[in-house]
Enzyme design. Structure first.
Site, mmCIF file in Angstrom:
data_model
loop_
_atom_site.group_PDB
_atom_site.id
_atom_site.type_symbol
_atom_site.label_atom_id
_atom_site.label_comp_id
_atom_site.label_asym_id
_atom_site.label_seq_id
_atom_site.Cartn_x
_atom_site.Cartn_y
_atom_site.Cartn_z
ATOM 1 C CB SER A 541 -0.952 -0.050 1.201
ATOM 2 O OG SER A 541 -1.994 0.876 1.058
ATOM 3 C CG ASP A 627 -7.078 -2.531 -3.108
ATOM 4 O OD1 ASP A 627 -7.726 -1.856 -2.283
ATOM 5 O OD2 ASP A 627 -5.847 -2.694 -3.040
ATOM 6 C CG HIS A 662 -5.721 -2.645 0.484
ATOM 7 N ND1 HIS A 662 -5.121 -1.938 -0.536
ATOM 8 C CD2 HIS A 662 -5.062 -2.299 1.616
ATOM 9 C CE1 HIS A 662 -4.152 -1.184 -0.043
ATOM 10 N NE2 HIS A 662 -4.086 -1.384 1.253
#
Length: 690
Positions: A541, A627, A662
């Site tokens: 991320s 995501d 995610h």
């Protein structure tokens, strides 16, 4: 490096399609913008899907010769997991609760039994709920105060839009009402007849708090609170005494809280203190007194108190301290607990309400991670505490208030065996280029050489004020047992050394995060822990953004790079206010739409924008089609541009989970398989035999 031969045919090539945009007089070309499906999150564009599938096929082809190694790693990791593991039971009201895995199960089952005599009761069966779904995640869950109802929320595609259901635990019946698109905790009213929740709007943001009465049509649910600022998000909770429901709203830098009586949820909400830009606060209540943690006078927060009659008139209880970072506080009936970090090391302190004199709990190691664990009851004589270090497995204690004894309840069991004496851990300080000392947590085998010959894996995140704790990992042992050291760089952008540490790695100081990471790597090389090209790195991320920045700036340092769901198309995302997260992210990254300086700052480090004509290290990149945080096209565009630009023959792989979001695949073994893939890639690229 060993076998670098690319499988045939040639890797996928995403075509260039002319596209550009201009802001603040600066024009930027973006020929891979087409990889964003305009109908997202419903991704149906044939060209987009064909490219992602081609990259997945390329990934599978490249990794196929590594399958024996991957299988070995997976079996090692699986062998360190106690398959029939269960949590330490904990009393909450009239029942004792726990959760357990069965052998071979991907997901947990949740149980309870009466605190007196009585049979075990299965209250939630995750494996049954997950059956038939490629992805499954349990979100919020909450038992009503009378013990009769269980509210729970599930996500079956990784989109993080949860469906909430209610189960009658006395009859086993699932009630007919279904609440779709929840994105919050589930909080019961005091009479167990009402449930508060937050709905995700079209931009995947909770801007509301709603009340559902059992037995009523969900369409008739009442909105108790609505947030109009598109950058703020609403959360719902309970005070420790469970007398008040807390509705909090805020972004990354400003917050505001309202209180509603838990026994009268439709009463007029009580505003604690009106929002002030740059001020954050959290509130709890004890015997009519409000306790509030706030950063109004110092970045490291202080604790104040107020009355319910004058909630915005604050009196200081614990002053802010430049060396102590107050991260949390929890109120109990006869005492309260503060948590924080003293010069970066976790501390737990008990205080009485009369004198507020601290009593610090002592822990046995010089570097560790410790925090309150599951403490659901208000009136207690002992505290449940979680503890671990880079060499000590996860340990659950009960801290007895009267004696100060730490009673060990459970130590993480590693069925295949673990000997802590085979490993050593250190906490180093390495100077960054501006002279700032950066903490580094490192673990390695006892016989680890300091002559630069050994491989080292370096991990970092450095964003949102999230500290990377020096905790334990069973998966990590697969690297340590192959001669690796494993280091965590506690770089600016996290709050490892306090809130100022976070502030010094965001907005116009964002580049500190990247240079800190590079300087830590160079410092480890100078100290003989490894050598240039013998370092593997990983981050996800915002940590994936870190990976993108450092491969642009210092590509020759790294021998292998793994970027999970990387936030690498920062400029485009921050310029698009229609994306779900963007307005709420401007306080973290800057608003390049309105601020030309922010535009130039982001453009200067944006990993996608700054891909250069140069050699890059071997790269493995992951993405999730569903995501909502880092949209799939960010890693896809980055990989496409790297393929078209880089001058080396090193491996570049992109794997997109077509049915996940995610966090990658769900299930404890499926996610373990993805870790095994990452490690197999690293070992392959660094030439370490399996």
């Amino acid at each position: 490096m060993t076998d670098q031969t690319q499988p045939s045919p040639l890797p996928p090539v995403a075509e260039r399609r002319a596209h550009s945009f201009t802001h603040h007089g600066i024009t930027v070309d973006d020929p891979w913008a087409w990889l964003r499906d305009p109908d997202y999150p419903d991704v149906q564009d044939k060209d987009v899907l064909a490219y992602l599938e081609a990259e997945n096929a390329w990934f599978e082809g490249a990794m196929a010769p590594r399958k024996p190694l991957l299988d070995t790693l997976f079996q090692e990791m699986k062998g360190r997991i106690k398959e029939d593991d269960s949590s330490v039971p904990q009393k909450d009201g009239d029942y004792i609760y726990w959760r357990a895995f069965e052998t071979g199960a991907q997901y947990r089952k949740w149980y309870r039994k009466p605190a007196g005599d009585g049979d075990d009761q299965l209250i939630l069966d995750e494996p049954a709920l997950a059956e038939g779904h490629e992805y499954f995640r349990l979100g919020a869950m909450s038992v009503s105060p009378d013990g009769r109802y269980l509210a729970y929320a599930i996500d079956t595609n990784g989109s993080e839009r949860f469906e909430a259901r209610i189960k009658d635990l006395f009859t086993g019946e699932i009630l007919p009402e279904v609440i779709p698109d929840t994105l919050s905790s589930l909080v019961w009213t005091a009479d167990s007849k009402g449930l508060l929740y937050g709905l995700a709007n079209e931009n995947w943001r909770t801007d509301n708090a709603r009340l559902h009465w059992l037995g009523q049509d969900v369409a008739s649910d009442v909105e108790l609170f609505h947030e109009d600022d598109e950058g703020f998000r609403v959360s719902i909770g309970l005070t420790s005494s469970e007398k008040w429901i807390v509705i909090a709203t805020g972004d990354h830098v400003t917050s505001e809280a309202w209180l509603i009586p838990a026994d009268n949820p439709t009463a007029e909400p009580l505003l604690v203190s009106a929002r002030k830009p740059g001020r954050e606060y959290d509130v709890d209540e004890h015997d009519g007194t409000l306790y509030i943690k706030t950063n109004d006078t110092h970045p490291n927060f202080r604790l104040v108190k107020a009355t319910l009659d004058a909630p915005d008139q604050w009196t200081e209880v614990i002053a802010a301290d430049a060396h102590f970072y107050l991260t949390d506080f929890t109120l109990f009936k006869t005492f309260y607990v503060t948590e924080g970090r003293q010069d970066g090391l976790d501390q737990i302190e008990l205080r009485d309400y009369a004198t507020h004199t601290p009593k610090r709990i002592a822990f046995p190691e010089a570097s560790y991670s410790a925090s309150l664990d599951d403490n659901p009851e208000y009136d207690v004589t002992k505290l449940r505490i979680g503890y671990e270090s880079m060499v000590t497995p996860d340990t659950i204690y009960d801290y007895h208030l009267e004696t100060g004894e730490l009673e060990t309840l459970k130590v993480q069991e590693i069925p295949s065996g673990y000997d802590a004496t085979r490993y050593a851990a250190e906490r180093l300080m390495i100077a960054a280029r501006d002279g700032t000392e950066i903490p580094v947590s490192i673990v390695y085998p006892k016989d680890f050489p300091r002559d630069g010959s050994a491989p080292l894996h370096l991990y970092g995140y450095g964003a949102y004020g999230l500290a990377m704790e020096p905790g334990f990992s069973t998966s990590r042992l697969s690297l340590l047992d192959r001669g690796f050291a494993f280091a965590i760089a506690h770089i600016r952008g996290g709050d490892d050394l306090g809130q100022q540490w976070y502030l010094d790695g965001k907005l116009d100081k964002r580049v500190n995060t990247f240079t800190d990471f590079v300087d830590v790597a160079k410092g480890l090389i100078e100290r003989g822990y490894t050598a240039k090209g013998r370092i593997s790195i990983s981050g996800g991320s915002a940590g994936g953004e870190l990976m993108g920045a450092v491969v642009n700036s210092d590509p020759d340092l790294w021998g292998a790079v793994v970027a999970h769901v990387p936030f690498v198309d920062v400029l485009n995302t921050m310029l698009d206010e229609t994306l779900p997260l963007t307005p709420g992210e401007w306080p973290e990254w800057g608003n390049p739409i309105e601020d030309a300086a922010a535009f130039r700052t982001i453009q200067s480090y944006d990993p996608y924008t700054n891909v250069a004509v140069q050699a890059y290290p071997p790269l493995m990149v992951t993405a999730g089609l569903n995501d909502p945080r880092v949209t799939y096209w960010e890693p896809a565009k980055w990989v496409a541009k790297l393929r078209a630009t880089k001058t080396d023959g090193n491996v570049l792989l992109l794997k997109t989970n077509m049915g996940a979001g995610h966090g990658g695949k769900s299930g404890r073994f499926e996610s373990l398989h993805e870790t095994a893939e990452e490690f197999a890639f690293i070992l392959w690229q660094l030439g370490v035999e399996g």
